[in-house]
Every structure is written in structure tokens, then in C-alpha cells.
Enzyme design. Structure first.
Site, short mmCIF file in Angstrom:
data_model
loop_
_atom_site.label_atom_id
_atom_site.label_comp_id
_atom_site.label_asym_id
_atom_site.label_seq_id
_atom_site.Cartn_x
_atom_site.Cartn_y
_atom_site.Cartn_z
N GLU A 1 1.84 9.88 4.06
CA GLU A 1 1.32 9.32 2.82
C GLU A 1 1.56 10.36 1.63
OE1 GLU A 1 0.29 6.67 1.60
OE2 GLU A 1 -0.46 5.34 3.03
N ASN B 1 -5.40 0.85 -1.99
CA ASN B 1 -4.15 1.31 -2.25
C ASN B 1 -3.32 0.78 -3.50
OD1 ASN B 1 -2.51 2.92 -0.15
ND2 ASN B 1 -3.44 1.20 1.36
N ASP C 1 1.04 -1.57 0.39
CA ASP C 1 0.54 -0.28 0.55
C ASP C 1 0.76 0.65 -0.71
OD1 ASP C 1 -0.14 2.18 1.64
OD2 ASP C 1 0.42 1.27 3.55
#
Length: 304
Positions: free
Chosen positions: A24, A162, A214
Site C-alpha cells: 500500500e 480509501n 481502492d
């Protein structure tokens, strides 16, 4: 209808490199010409010098989900128990960690998730209940400013926060909820002086497209690139919310993207390794030239 775009997608990591469990928060640091990202369950910050392939890792005391840098190269990290100032040793492994602020978490199994700085250098990040199956809308979005003040919750009712991003002029803020029950991207009018988002509206509903929204990046043209988790796609939406381009990547769960490279014309993409049925590419980092450039990632305006 969107145009399928087929630029070459390159995996940055070699065959011998172990994949991330949850890769991430890619950040291209212009001052170092290096890409940073995190592996959440491994509690790691990773740096890759793309030109040489030199890789460095640092292990934190708890899960780290998002990072930003200040002008001195210190890291502002969103973790399990709060926001931290992290000093990375040059050689790797050793870190110095100091807690900056923490919200009052309503549940024990929570952590920060997606986060980055706005164009003025305020750090934004949201919280989530880690058990996504619980679908608990206890997540909240916070602002941490240059004076070291953590705001009250600015947005609440989020399941899996997100998709933070800002338009090139900073006047539009984007936010998504990537939980399967939501799959929404919102836009807000953003007051660059006060750091207050207003006039929340649906920007894109991914129930009408493939995947879950995302992490994201905004290009120099003001278009919003979102990782379509579970679909193996990057989707680009125009400022009007029209899907105009999609790019396939070789990982089913792309998680966040960021512009970088010497000319900021490379889109770096982290990914998550699924618990079952993973391919050799899942959990790795990719680079794609999408035909547009990005903007330098804003640094935190305060002192860490």
C-alpha cells in the site's frame, strides 16, 4: 464507454523477492528519486531505488498503512494506534518512532488506512475496523495540520476509507469507500485556506464498473486514477466523473497508485496478495507509463 489502453506494465521486483501481504501507500520521493511503500501486515516501510534496484526495508513496532514525508525526509505514518513521526536509518531496519496524535477509537480492532497530504501539506487519513467482514461503519476521516493538531472526525460512517486525492489546484477533494457494500467515490469542494471539505456528492459509483475503489492518484490533467481492487484494473475518471481509460495490471488486487519517475510520467502500483489462488505477481509492485504525467507528492508542512 471507456477506452481500453494497453501500455506495457513492468513488475519492479525480481522473481526471488517475496511478495507483500498488503502492499500500500506508494510515494515517489523526488529528493531521492526513490519509491517508498508499505506492507501493512509485515509492519514494513520499503524503499526501492528504481534505477539501481537497491531495496531497503524498515520494520515498525505495529502495522503501518500509509506514509508521507516532511521536507527533512522524516515520515508521518498512519498506524494501528495513531499517527507517528518515524525516522528511518540510512542502512535500513532501525527506526525511531514517536507518537504524534491518536483519535479515540470506538472499537479495539481498528487502525488507520489510506492517507496522504493535501496540496497545502496537511496530512489526511481515515480509520477502519480491521475485520472487513464485520462491515462496521465506524471509520472516520481526520486531518492533521502543520501545528500538530488532529481534527475531530471530518467525515464519519466509513467502512473501508480509501481513495484520497486532490485536484491539481487543490479545490476538489476525493474520497472512496472500498468495502464491497459501498464501492463509492465522492468528490467535495475543498477550501484550501481552512482545509474543510464541503458539498459531498457521488463522483463515481463502482457498482456500475468493475472492482472496488481502492487507492488513487490525480494526474496533471486533473483526471482521477483509481485502483479497481478485485478486478486487476486501473480506471481513469475525468474531472466530470466519466470513465475514459482503463489499464489492466497482472495482479488481481491493485491497491494504490502514485506518479513518479524522473519526469513524473510513471504510475507505480502496489498490490495485495489474496489468501487463496494467488498468482506469481500478486503482492508485487508495478510500473506503467500511462501517457500522462502526475504532480509531485506534497510534503507535510509541519516539523516532525
Amino acid at each position: 464507454m471507456s477506452a481500453t489502453f494497453n501500455p506495457r506494465v513492468e513488475r519492479l521486483e525480481g522473481a526471488g523477492q517475496a511478495p507483500a501481504g498488503v502492499g500500500e501507500s506508494p510515494v515517489w520521493r523526488v529528493a531521492e528519486q526513490a519509491l517508498y511503500w508499505v506492507d501493512i501486515p509485515a509492519q514494513k516501510i520499503v524503499r526501492l531505488r528504481v534505477d539501481s534496484g537497491a531495496r531497503t526495508e524498515w520494520v515498525l513496532p505495529e502495522k503501518v498503512a500509509c506514509i508521507a514525508f516532511d521536507r527533512h525526509g522524516k515520515v508521518l505514518a498512519g498506524c494501528e494506534t495513531g499517527l507517528f513521526a518515524v525516522t528511518l536509518s540510512d542502512a535500513g531496519s532501525d527506526v525511531s518512532v514517536r507518537k504524534l496524535a491518536a483519535p479515540s477509537f470506538p472499537f479495539t480492532d481498528m487502525r488507520f488506512n489510506d492517507g496522504r497530504c493535501d496540496r497545502q501539506g496537511r496530512f489526511w487519513s481515515g480509520t477502519m475496523v480491521q475485520d472487513m467482514a464485520a462491515a462496521n461503519p465506524a471509520g472516520e476521516l481526520y486531518r492533521y495540520d502543520a501545528q500538530g493538531v488532529l481534527s475531530a472526525p471530518v467525515i464519519d460512517g466509513l467502512i473501508t476509507q480509501n481513495g484520497l486525492g486532490w485536484s491539481p489546484d487543490g479545490t476538489i477533494m476525493y474520497l472512496s469507500d472500498s468495502h464491497p457494500l459501498r464501492r463509492q467515490i465522492w468528490a467535495f469542494d475543498y477550501d484550501v485556506e481552512s482545509g474543510e471539505p464541503r458539498n459531498r456528492r457521488v463522483f463515481a459509483d463502482l457498482n456500475e464498473h468493475a472492482g472496488r475503489p481502492d487507492g488513487a492518484a490525480v494526474d496533471a490533467d486533473g483526471c482521477y486514477w483509481i485502483c479497481a481492487n478485485d478486478a486487476g484494473l486501473l480506471l481513469r475518471f475525468t474531472p466530470e466523473g466519466k470513465l475514459d481509460r482503463q489499464v489492466a495490471v497482472p495482479a488481481i488486487k491493485p491497491s494504490m497508485c502514485a506518479f513518479g519517475g524522473r519526469d513524473l510520467d510513471t504510475l507505480f502500483v502496489t498490490s495485495i496478495r489474496p489468501a487463496t489462488g494467488a498468482s506469481e505477481h500478486d503482492g508485487h509492485v508495478f510500473a506503467v507509463r500511462p501517457g500522462v504525467s502526475g504532480l509531485p507528492e506534497p510534503e507535510f508542512a509541519g516539523e516532525l
